[in-house]
Design a protein around this motif. Structure first.
Motif, PDB file in Angstrom:
ATOM      1  N   TYR A  10       0.829  -1.205   0.000  1.00 15.59           N
ATOM      2  CA  TYR A  10       0.000   0.000   0.000  1.00 15.59           C
ATOM      3  C   TYR A  10       0.865   1.258   0.000  1.00 15.59           C
ATOM      4  O   TYR A  10       1.951   1.272   0.592  1.00 15.59           O
ATOM      5  N   LYS A  11       0.370   2.306  -0.639  1.00 21.13           N
ATOM      6  CA  LYS A  11       0.982   3.623  -0.498  1.00 21.13           C
ATOM      7  C   LYS A  11       0.709   4.116   0.921  1.00 21.13           C
ATOM      8  O   LYS A  11      -0.277   3.709   1.548  1.00 21.13           O
ATOM      9  N   GLU A  12       1.578   4.983   1.405  1.00 22.98           N
ATOM     10  CA  GLU A  12       1.382   5.538   2.740  1.00 22.98           C
ATOM     11  C   GLU A  12       0.113   6.383   2.775  1.00 22.98           C
ATOM     12  O   GLU A  12      -0.256   7.018   1.779  1.00 22.98           O
ATOM     13  N   ASN A  13      -0.511   6.388   3.943  1.00 22.76           N
ATOM     14  CA  ASN A  13      -1.697   7.218   4.205  1.00 22.76           C
ATOM     15  C   ASN A  13      -2.859   6.936   3.257  1.00 22.76           C
ATOM     16  O   ASN A  13      -3.536   7.859   2.804  1.00 22.76           O
ATOM     17  N   THR A  14      -3.056   5.663   2.926  1.00 24.29           N
ATOM     18  CA  THR A  14      -4.209   5.282   2.116  1.00 24.29           C
ATOM     19  C   THR A  14      -5.047   4.272   2.900  1.00 24.29           C
ATOM     20  O   THR A  14      -4.530   3.543   3.745  1.00 24.29           O
ATOM     21  N   ALA A  15      -6.319   4.258   2.618  1.00 28.27           N
ATOM     22  CA  ALA A  15      -7.211   3.289   3.257  1.00 28.27           C
ATOM     23  C   ALA A  15      -6.871   1.889   2.753  1.00 28.27           C
ATOM     24  O   ALA A  15      -6.531   1.703   1.582  1.00 28.27           O
ATOM     25  N   HIS A  16      -6.951   0.918   3.645  1.00 25.09           N
ATOM     26  CA  HIS A  16      -6.611  -0.458   3.299  1.00 25.09           C
ATOM     27  C   HIS A  16      -7.872  -1.311   3.276  1.00 25.09           C
ATOM     28  O   HIS A  16      -8.548  -1.455   4.290  1.00 25.09           O
ATOM     29  N   ASN A  17      -8.178  -1.826   2.110  1.00 21.39           N
ATOM     30  CA  ASN A  17      -9.291  -2.751   1.961  1.00 21.39           C
ATOM     31  C   ASN A  17      -8.766  -3.963   1.210  1.00 21.39           C
ATOM     32  O   ASN A  17      -8.735  -3.985  -0.017  1.00 21.39           O
ATOM     33  N   GLN A 110      -8.024 -17.407   0.922  1.00 20.29           N
ATOM     34  CA  GLN A 110      -8.727 -18.580   1.426  1.00 20.29           C
ATOM     35  C   GLN A 110      -9.281 -18.328   2.832  1.00 20.29           C
ATOM     36  O   GLN A 110     -10.297 -18.894   3.221  1.00 20.29           O
ATOM     37  N   ILE A 111      -8.604 -17.446   3.591  1.00 18.73           N
ATOM     38  CA  ILE A 111      -9.059 -17.116   4.947  1.00 18.73           C
ATOM     39  C   ILE A 111      -9.248 -15.604   5.133  1.00 18.73           C
ATOM     40  O   ILE A 111      -9.395 -15.132   6.253  1.00 18.73           O
ATOM     41  N   SER A 112      -9.217 -14.861   4.026  1.00 16.59           N
ATOM     42  CA  SER A 112      -9.414 -13.400   4.033  1.00 16.59           C
ATOM     43  C   SER A 112      -8.533 -12.698   5.064  1.00 16.59           C
ATOM     44  O   SER A 112      -8.993 -11.856   5.833  1.00 16.59           O
ATOM     45  N   THR A 113      -7.246 -13.042   5.063  1.00 17.14           N
ATOM     46  CA  THR A 113      -6.318 -12.492   6.052  1.00 17.14           C
ATOM     47  C   THR A 113      -5.051 -12.000   5.363  1.00 17.14           C
ATOM     48  O   THR A 113      -4.486 -12.685   4.512  1.00 17.14           O
ATOM     49  N   ARG A 114      -4.598 -10.820   5.775  1.00 13.11           N
ATOM     50  CA  ARG A 114      -3.304 -10.285   5.330  1.00 13.11           C
ATOM     51  C   ARG A 114      -2.359 -10.387   6.514  1.00 13.11           C
ATOM     52  O   ARG A 114      -2.646  -9.888   7.603  1.00 13.11           O
ATOM     53  N   PHE A 115      -1.230 -11.031   6.296  1.00 11.39           N
ATOM     54  CA  PHE A 115      -0.249 -11.272   7.354  1.00 11.39           C
ATOM     55  C   PHE A 115       0.779 -10.152   7.338  1.00 11.39           C
ATOM     56  O   PHE A 115       1.866 -10.280   6.802  1.00 11.39           O
ATOM     57  N   ASP A 116       0.405  -9.042   7.977  1.00 10.54           N
ATOM     58  CA  ASP A 116       1.191  -7.824   7.892  1.00 10.54           C
ATOM     59  C   ASP A 116       1.999  -7.528   9.154  1.00 10.54           C
ATOM     60  O   ASP A 116       2.554  -6.448   9.274  1.00 10.54           O
ATOM     61  N   SER A 117       2.042  -8.447  10.082  1.00 14.64           N
ATOM     62  CA  SER A 117       2.799  -8.258  11.346  1.00 14.64           C
ATOM     63  C   SER A 117       2.399  -6.995  12.064  1.00 14.64           C
ATOM     64  O   SER A 117       3.221  -6.331  12.686  1.00 14.64           O
ATOM     65  N   GLY A 118       1.159  -6.609  11.975  1.00 18.49           N
ATOM     66  CA  GLY A 118       0.674  -5.449  12.698  1.00 18.49           C
ATOM     67  C   GLY A 118       1.051  -4.110  12.089  1.00 18.49           C
ATOM     68  O   GLY A 118       0.865  -3.078  12.703  1.00 18.49           O
ATOM     69  N   THR A 119       1.552  -4.096  10.860  1.00 23.04           N
ATOM     70  CA  THR A 119       1.956  -2.837  10.241  1.00 23.04           C
ATOM     71  C   THR A 119       0.807  -2.170   9.505  1.00 23.04           C
ATOM     72  O   THR A 119       0.927  -1.025   9.113  1.00 23.04           O
ATOM     73  N   ASP A 120      -0.276  -2.894   9.301  1.00 21.93           N
ATOM     74  CA  ASP A 120      -1.400  -2.318   8.558  1.00 21.93           C
ATOM     75  C   ASP A 120      -2.184  -1.336   9.427  1.00 21.93           C
ATOM     76  O   ASP A 120      -2.212  -1.445  10.633  1.00 21.93           O
ATOM     77  N   ARG A 121      -2.831  -0.410   8.759  1.00 24.33           N
ATOM     78  CA  ARG A 121      -3.699   0.536   9.451  1.00 24.33           C
ATOM     79  C   ARG A 121      -5.134   0.258   9.079  1.00 24.33           C
ATOM     80  O   ARG A 121      -5.465  -0.146   8.058  1.00 24.33           O
TER      81      ARG A 121
END
Length: 121
Positions: A10-17, A110-121
């Motif tokens: 993702y670009k910085e400061n963008t909504a994550h969907n 398959q489980i609708s999960t992003r493994f981002d180590s807590g970096t996602d907003r």
């Protein structure tokens, strides 16, 4: 068993969907404003070097090894998707690690999960 592994940044400061990005960018191949451009050639080169003992066809997009399964690579300038067929967990983890080196965590639809180590907003 088959599954797909999906990666983007993702670009910085963008909504994550994640589900919208998965469907729009990873499945439909569309470019999205919220995503960074990735160094696709460098990523593909690292995958090819790492899996150099596999049979590689279709210009470096299809990989197969007896006893290890197979995978195909789909890319745009913003995403990398691996379609994996009968692969072992260790080999899929290697793909995941390669993309993590480029700042792209795994999204598993398959489980609708992003493994981002807590970096996602």
């Amino acid at each position: 068993m088959s599954m797909d592994l999906n990666f983007w940044k993702y670009k910085e400061n963008t909504a994550h969907n994640h589900e919208t990005v998965y469907q729009t960018a990873c499945c439909d191949g569309e470019i999205m404003e919220v995503l960074e451009i990735l160094p696709i050639d460098d990523i593909l080169k690292k995958v090819t070097n790492t899996f150099s003992d596999w049979t590689i066809q279709d210009g470096g997009k299809d990989f197969e090894k007896k006893g290890h399964g197979a995978f195909q690579i789909f890319t745009t300038s913003q995403i990398v998707r691996f379609d994996c067929y009968g692969m072992q967990g260790d080999d899929m983890n290697t793909l995941i690690d390669i993309l993590l080196d480029f700042g792209c965590p795994l999204y598993d639809p398959q489980i609708s999960t992003r493994f981002d180590s807590g970096t996602d907003r």
